[in-house]
Write an enzyme that holds these catalytic residues in place. Sequence first.
Site, PDB file in Angstrom:
ATOM      1  N   LYS A  41      -5.242  -8.543  -1.457  1.00  0.00           N
ATOM      2  CA  LYS A  41      -5.768  -7.224  -1.090  1.00  0.00           C
ATOM      3  C   LYS A  41      -6.030  -6.354  -2.329  1.00  0.00           C
ATOM      4  CE  LYS A  41      -2.317  -6.411   1.777  1.00  0.00           C
ATOM      5  NZ  LYS A  41      -1.683  -7.759   1.783  1.00  0.00           N
ATOM      6  N   THR A  42      -5.080  -6.320  -3.241  1.00  0.00           N
ATOM      7  CA  THR A  42      -5.274  -5.539  -4.470  1.00  0.00           C
ATOM      8  C   THR A  42      -6.420  -6.106  -5.291  1.00  0.00           C
ATOM      9  OG1 THR A  42      -2.908  -4.988  -4.526  1.00  0.00           O
ATOM     10  CG2 THR A  42      -4.160  -4.687  -6.565  1.00  0.00           C
ATOM     11  N   ASP A  75      -2.310   1.378  -1.755  1.00  0.00           N
ATOM     12  CA  ASP A  75      -1.562   0.228  -1.256  1.00  0.00           C
ATOM     13  C   ASP A  75      -0.494   0.710  -0.269  1.00  0.00           C
ATOM     14  OD1 ASP A  75      -0.841  -2.396  -0.975  1.00  0.00           O
ATOM     15  OD2 ASP A  75       0.282  -2.520  -2.855  1.00  0.00           O
ATOM     16  N   THR A 124       0.283  -4.087   5.093  1.00  0.00           N
ATOM     17  CA  THR A 124       0.868  -5.306   5.648  1.00  0.00           C
ATOM     18  C   THR A 124       1.236  -5.119   7.112  1.00  0.00           C
ATOM     19  OG1 THR A 124       3.052  -4.590   4.868  1.00  0.00           O
ATOM     20  CG2 THR A 124       1.790  -6.053   3.425  1.00  0.00           C
TER      21      THR A 124
END
Length: 342
Positions: free
Chosen positions: A67-68, A112, A161
């Site tokens: 994702k990052t 995030d 998440t």
Amino acid sequence: MDDLRDTAEPEDEVELAVEGALRPQSLAEFVGQQKVRGQLQLLLDAAKIQQRPADHILLSGPPGLGKTTLAMIVAHESDRPLRLSSGPAIQHAGDLAALLSSLTPGEVLFIDEIHRMARSAEEMLYLAMEDFRIDIMVGKGAGATSIPLDLAPFTLVGATTRSGLLPNPLRDRFGFTAHLEYYEPGELERVIERSAVMLDVQLPPAARAEIAKRSRGTPRISNRLLRRVRDYVIVHGSDQGATMGIVDAALDLYDVDSIGLDRLDRAVLDSLVRRFRGGPVGLSTLAVAVGEEGETIESVVEPYLVRIGFIGRTPRGRIAMPEAYEHLGLPSPESVLRFNDL
């Protein structure tokens, strides 16, 4: 021994620097997630043709799937600067206001664990995402005044998440939502092959396959296991590179077994099977038994054990499935076999 499982944060600055060096720089270099890559490419190409910031993007899925990295690629392929932040760091609306007001036109803002933002900050983000504007409250009580502040157009990339914890008004303001899936062994082998070249590690195909098999479907874990294998090669001075024997020895040293279970995974299984006779047992009781936080068991250990069929969830608690007994070399009780047939 060090715990090589995947977590939301790298162990230290050295690990962070190495992980950054191994990240792909473009969608073409990114391995796996083929459907998501195609969707992102279309979104970015359309924005570039229209000369506007890309729509806001929400990336959801387990830790370690990229994702990052995808957020960095979005900024790179858009030729825009990237600003990094995280949900836990934004605990007040003022924190978010300071961050948003400092963005330059077209900048990509990556948050995030966005589901861990403070509720007041989430509510401010609604207006910022939709109208590129926030309202600043000045003063208190009856004399308080709301002052509108225009923001530079930006692209928000949120990562989570646990997408179910995001409020619907926030989720609905993202123009594109992608769910990242666990990787297949063949895809992980490609990740490992690329990383091995960058780390200057000789790695035969059989060794790549072995590391991939123990990586829990997660590229970040693949790269960490590869680095531990590289360390073993450096220390023990093998001229033949990372042979199968070296891979086995290195990963055994760090308590990573043949299917990727580590010390904590096996402690949870062993406690569930031996101490609680296969369950059912509540999550908090199981966490106390292994000396770990319940949130860690639920978010880090349990998803993989459920995915491979070692643990089952029931209304009364967690139970050990026949596959868990087989992995531990124990016979399965009849009660567990009957549950598995339902």
